[in-house]
Each structure stands twice: as C-alpha cells, then as structure tokens.
Scaffold this active site. Structure first.
Site, PDB file in Angstrom:
ATOM      1  CG  HIS A 135     -42.121  49.413 -63.988  1.00 16.92           C
ATOM      2  ND1 HIS A 135     -42.566  48.248 -63.488  1.00 16.92           N
ATOM      3  CD2 HIS A 135     -42.822  49.761 -65.061  1.00 16.92           C
ATOM      4  CE1 HIS A 135     -43.687  47.862 -64.196  1.00 16.92           C
ATOM      5  NE2 HIS A 135     -43.801  48.734 -65.199  1.00 16.92           N
ATOM      6  CG  HIS A 140     -42.212  46.695 -68.854  1.00 20.44           C
ATOM      7  ND1 HIS A 140     -43.474  45.896 -69.304  1.00 20.44           N
ATOM      8  CD2 HIS A 140     -42.588  47.716 -68.244  1.00 20.44           C
ATOM      9  CE1 HIS A 140     -44.397  46.403 -68.779  1.00 20.44           C
ATOM     10  NE2 HIS A 140     -44.024  47.554 -67.821  1.00 20.44           N
ATOM     11  CD  GLU A 183     -47.460  46.854 -66.209  1.00 21.98           C
ATOM     12  OE1 GLU A 183     -46.107  46.675 -65.437  1.00 21.98           O
ATOM     13  OE2 GLU A 183     -46.754  47.819 -66.929  1.00 21.98           O
ATOM     14  CB  SER A 202     -40.042  46.688 -61.053  1.00 20.23           C
ATOM     15  OG  SER A 202     -41.659  46.973 -61.133  1.00 20.23           O
TER      16      SER A 202
HETATM   17 CO    CO Z   1     -45.124  48.740 -66.835  1.00 22.30          CO
END
Ligand code: CO
Ligand code: PHE
Length: 296
Positions: A135, A140, A183, A202
């Site tokens: 993730h 990110h 997010e 993700s």
């Molecule tokens: Co995150």
C-alpha cells in the site's frame, strides 16, 4: 529481525479496530524478505499495473513508471530515495506501521514519508485493513514525484501539527480530508473519472468498484463538506469525492484552517453515504451492499 511487525496495541474506535505501532524509524531489513514476500509483491504489482490502466490518473501512472519499480523484487527504499530526493526532495523512512498522529504529521511536514517495511501475507492479497509495504510504496510513493501533490502532502503535515495543538475535533476534521483525498480521492480527467487515492490504487476490488459500481456516491470536491463527512476504514467507501486537479486541492486548502475548525465545531457530522442538496453529484449511489450504520 524477522518479517513480523511489532504491533503495540489495537484501539477500538468508531471507525473500526485501529492498530498502533512504535514510533521507531527502522532500516528496511531488505535481506530478510522471504521468497514468499517477494512473490506477494510480484503478484500484487502485476495485478494492479493491469487494473490501473485507464483507471488511475495520468499523474499516477506516469510517475510510477519513472521510479522503475518492477515485479522482480520488493524495491529498496534507498534506490527509490535517490530518485525522490533529487526530484521533489522527499525521503522514504521505514516504520513498523501506523504512527501516532503527531509523529506522522511531523514526518510529512519535513518531507519524510513513512513506509511500512513489512508486506502482507498471501491470505491478505485481496484485502488488508491496515497499511503494509505494498500500500505505502505502490500506492503513496508515485505521487510524491508530482510537485503540486508533493507540496500538498507537506502542507497537510504542517496543518496536522497545528490541528494537533488546537484539539481533538480539529484533528477529526483534518483526518477526514486526508481520507477522502490522499487515500480515497478521484479526479476528473478529460476522458472521465480516474483514481488518485492510495487506498484505492492498492486494492483491486476497490479500483473497479469506485469507478464502475452504481453503489457508491461520486460527488464533487467540497472541502468543508468533506471535513464533516464520516467514514470507516474496513469496507469500501460509500462516497468518493472528485477533484478537478491537484491545483484545486492545493488552492482550496491554502487558507488558515483555524476559523474553519471553529465554524465546523458548530455543525453536525454527515453520515458517510448521505447526499446533500448542495452536492455536485456525478453519481448518486444506489447504496447496494452498504453496511448499515457502519460509520456511526
Ligand atoms: Co495510506
Ligand atoms: N491550510 C491548512 C491550515 O491552515 C493546512 C493544510 C494544507 C491542511 C493542506 C491540509 C492540506 O491548517
């Protein structure tokens, strides 16, 4: 060191069970990753690269390619850092997992992005409710190469330090903004809605769900509205918010939030799935499959 995280405790909150880890910065224990760990990376990497074609925004895809990550092995933080530092001045640091809020904000304010060093187990390929290496790195890190988004993340960290000094309610407002942008954000591109949120890119299931399912709401970005909107961390989102560009995000969040927090303290929070009269609605969710009252 083995490849198990050192989890400190689980906090039961109204958003679900939240794990909290130590604040220690760790050297990535790259040589301790097992063949299974590298295979998990390979499987997730190849699967998401395919899913995200035509679904992730151009900024995400283009910048991810610039890192030269491959399915062959879990990337080394050091190697990614060479690209990052030169480009936008960000630096990845290894951590055990979710950090206490103030520690996290201080890292961001100094352009340090904490990355969980361990990767999920094979039985968590499809879903894990806490951030792991896949993730954090796959989701990110690519956008940290976009200069506007890189500045937004730092500004968010600085804003977090400030909100922390103001109080718990201010922090709740600010955290919702992170949740619904960094997010779980969507972006309107010339050719349709695309994903930029790391929690979506993700996840295979949510990458498809957020754009193609009739179930969730898709609503135009509205900062104060987002700061009032509840969420929970362990199901697909009931509502996604759509930005026009990272510049829009940056400009909307420029003002001092101190008076905004005071104003919001007098407003009710909004259930995750509600649509308001003033919303710019791209899709009014059918609500199919929603957990009842899950975000209360
Ligand atoms: Co995150
Ligand atoms: N402008 C915000 C403040 O004064 C800081 C911030 C910037 C928050 C960017 C989020 C994103 O608190």
């Amino acid at each position: 060191m083995d490849t198990q995280p050192r989890r400190v405790e689980h906090l039961q909150t109204d958003k679900g069970s939240v794990p909290v880890y130590t604040t220690t910065v760790v050297e990535q224990p790259w040589s301790t990753y097992s063949r299974e760990d590298h295979a998990t990376w390979a499987q997730l990497f190849e699967r998401q690269r395919k899913v995200l074609i035509g679904r992730a925004c151009d900024e995400f895809i283009d910048n991810q390619q610039r890192f030269g990550m491959t399915p062959d092995a879990i990337p080394k933080f050091d190697e990614l850092n060479r690209v990052l530092k030169k480009d936008t001045g960000w630096e990845l640091i290894g951590v055990e997992g979710l950090l206490p809020e103030l520690t996290f904000f201080e890292h961001l304010a100094n352009r340090r992005f904490p990355v969980t060093w361990w990767i999920r187990k094979p039985d968590q390929i499809d879903y894990i409710s806490e951030p792991d290496l896949f993730h954090d790195l796959f989701g990110h890190v690519p956008l940290l190469l976009n200069s506007v988004f890189a500045d937004y993340m730092q500004a968010y960290g600085r804003g977090g330090v400030k909100a922390h000094g103001i109080g718990a309610e201010a922090l709740v407002n600010l955290t919702r903004l992170y949740w619904y942008t960094v997010e779980f954000g969507l972006m309107k591109q010339a050719d349709g809605l695309r994903i930029y949120g790391s929690g979506i890119v993700s996840s295979k299931g949510e990458s498809i769900h957020c754009l193609e399912s009739p179930s969730p709401n898709r609503i135009g970005f509205d900062m104060k509205r987002i700061m009032r909107t509840r969420y929970r961390i362990d199901t697909y989102q009931k509502t996604y918010f759509v930005i026009d560009s990272f510049e829009q995000l940056m400009n909307a969040t420029k003002p001092d939030f101190t008076p905004i927090y005071a104003e919001l303290a007098t407003c009710e929070s909004i259930p995750a799935g509600n649509v308001l009269a003033d919303d710019f609605v791209y899709n009014r969710g059918s609500g199919e499959g929603w957990a009842k009252g899950g975000d209360v």
